[in-house]
Design an enzyme around this catalytic site. Structure first.
Site, PDB file in Angstrom:
ATOM      1  N   ARG A 115       0.801  -1.219   0.000  1.00  0.00           N
ATOM      2  CA  ARG A 115       0.000   0.000   0.000  1.00  0.00           C
ATOM      3  C   ARG A 115       0.839   1.277   0.000  1.00  0.00           C
ATOM      4  O   ARG A 115       0.520   2.231  -0.719  1.00  0.00           O
ATOM      5  CB  ARG A 115      -0.881  -0.019   1.254  1.00  0.00           C
ATOM      6  CG  ARG A 115      -1.986   1.014   1.285  1.00  0.00           C
ATOM      7  CD  ARG A 115      -2.633   1.053   2.665  1.00  0.00           C
ATOM      8  NE  ARG A 115      -2.994  -0.240   3.173  1.00  0.00           N
ATOM      9  CZ  ARG A 115      -4.179  -0.832   3.009  1.00  0.00           C
ATOM     10  NH1 ARG A 115      -5.120  -0.213   2.360  1.00  0.00           N
ATOM     11  NH2 ARG A 115      -4.415  -2.028   3.529  1.00  0.00           N
ATOM     12  N   CYS A 151     -26.436  -4.871  -7.548  1.00  0.00           N
ATOM     13  CA  CYS A 151     -27.620  -5.212  -6.755  1.00  0.00           C
ATOM     14  C   CYS A 151     -27.264  -5.712  -5.370  1.00  0.00           C
ATOM     15  O   CYS A 151     -27.466  -6.882  -5.033  1.00  0.00           O
ATOM     16  CB  CYS A 151     -28.419  -6.269  -7.501  1.00  0.00           C
ATOM     17  SG  CYS A 151     -28.655  -5.789  -9.194  1.00  0.00           S
TER      18      CYS A 151
END
Ligand code: LLP
Length: 404
Positions: free
Chosen positions: A271, A338
């Site tokens: 990161r 969804c």
């Protein structure tokens, strides 16, 4: 990233010029930022002179790996795929470490064939498996053993790895037992003690505790490790409020550690090298009224960027064009998938947005594209790199036909 005349730019490029050329969503990385981040780590840890093995899982794009190799970094890999890709990018085997709790025979064989620097083992069974393969190949294999230091990394629960209830590494007692097993082996050469307590660590205290635990174990087993692999985990400032790890302090703690323990340090940062180098450019499809807020429905979704849905992670979202509107809106930025967890951020006091506006989701270079999926049969986004005033295509957008 800065605004020039209220228009967002990245390394002197107007983002608007990118969206004229390519369809959104687009992962866009800044080479300059990657280079800066690598240099920053090298500068802070100059006195330690570590071997920096980039954690490929953070972003495994081949083009990115090649840039990382050009900066003389090694790689930390956790699968056959990552190992093959690191090699394909030209990273030297002697700078590659292989981590992970469940390496299968095929992966161990390949790693041994390629003579990588270290296989960091995480259990007795794995050590025995490596030994069996090494024996068959009549080779002596360099290994590390991962210690679980039982240290709280004070980060998100989902990305903590160093506590005794986590599956990673072995505790102090088992560690000493494993050292004795490896010492007796003719085909294994114990070179390293490895440790990794978690990711997105912003506080120095967990690292101090980790180093204490490591020192204690080294003393207890009375063994000279050539390498101590301290893993990654250095946190970055997602909120943009300057909350990041104090690398200077971390370096000083390691310097103290090295006065007592004579060894070479390995880091496995992911990161901190790639995180803030990447943005996800997205378009507003619709805006719809909700209860006490409006939903801004984007063309990027949780399949493109999983971190908010998976960890409740926060990524800033900023507009391509800043306007000084008086009306301040409460918006929830969501994707079209969804699932109710397909939501990125809720903000108060946002400038008024319109359908077809473009936005940028910030700091998505690490664990953005590498966690992307085809959920809802959505193709994965395009990836580009801005380097020396040029746009390089790193990966074409998947075609729907590839998903059929
Ligand atoms: N080494 C080992 C053994 C690891 O397991 C990891 C990350 C690293 C190094 C690199 O850690 P970093 O410097 O990037 O913090 N998907 C999550 C992060 C999972 C990290 C897994 N291991 C996220 O998006 O926050």
């Amino acid at each position: 990233m800065i605004y020039k005349k209220n228009k967002l730019t990245l390394d002197r490029f107007y983002i608007s010029s990118i969206i004229k050329k390519y369809k959104t969503p687009i992962y866009c990385y800044s080479y300059q930022k990657i280079k800066e981040n690598i240099q920053n780590l090298k500068n802070h840890f100059k006195k330690i002179n570590p071997l920096i093995c980039y954690a490929v899982k953070a972003n495994s794009n081949l083009g990115i790996l090649k840039e990382i190799r050009k900066n003389n970094l090694g790689a930390d890999v956790v699968s056959l795929g990552e190992l093959m890709k690191a090699l394909k990018a030209g990273i030297q085997p002697k700078k590659i470490v292989f981590s992970g709790v469940g390496k299968i025979t095929e992966e161990i064989e390949f790693a041994i064939n390629k003579n990588i620097l270290l296989i960091n083992a995480e259990s007795e069974s794995e050590i025995l498996e490596i030994e069996k393969i090494a024996k068959k190949k009549k080779k002596i294999v360099n290994i590390g053993i991962r210690l679980n230091p039982n240290t709280d990394a004070k980060t998100l629960r989902q990305i903590s790895t160093g506590k005794k209830e986590n599956k990673f590494g072995v505790d102090q007692k088992i560690f000493s037992h494993l050292v004795n097993i490896v010492k007796k082996s003719k085909n294994l050469n114990l070179k390293c003690l490895s440790v990794h307590i978690g990711s997105q660590i912003l506080n120095n205290k967990p690292y101090v505790n980790m180093l204490k635990a490591v020192s204690k174990v080294i003393k207890k087993c009375n063994y000279n490790f050539e390498y101590i692999d301290l893993g990654g985990g250095m946190g970055i400032d997602y909120i943009h409020n300057n909350s990041k790890l104090n690398l200077k302090k971390y370096s000083q703690e390691i310097e103290k550690f090295l006065k007592v323990n004579n060894c070479k340090i390995i880091f496995e940062p992911g990161r901190s090298i790639i995180g803030n180098s990447g943005i996800l450019i997205t378009k507003v499809i619709y805006i719809k009224k909700g209860f006490k807020k409006d939903f801004v429905i984007l063309d990027a979704a949780m399949n493109d960027l999983m971190r908010p849905a998976l960890y409740g992670a926060t990524h800033k979202i900023i507009p391509l064009k800043k306007i000084n509107s008086k009306s301040k809106k409460v918006y929830e930025f969501v994707g079209p998938i969804c699932e109710s967890t397909d939501t990125f951020l809720t903000t108060k006091n946002y400038q008024k947005l319109h359908e077809k506006d473009y936005l940028v989701i910030c700091d998505v270079g690490a664990y953005g594209m590498s966690l992307a999926s085809n959920y809802n049969l959505r193709p994965k986004p395009l990836e580009i790199l801005i380097k020396n005033s040029k746009i390089l295509t790193l990966n074409k957008r998947q075609k729907i036909s590839e998903l059929m």
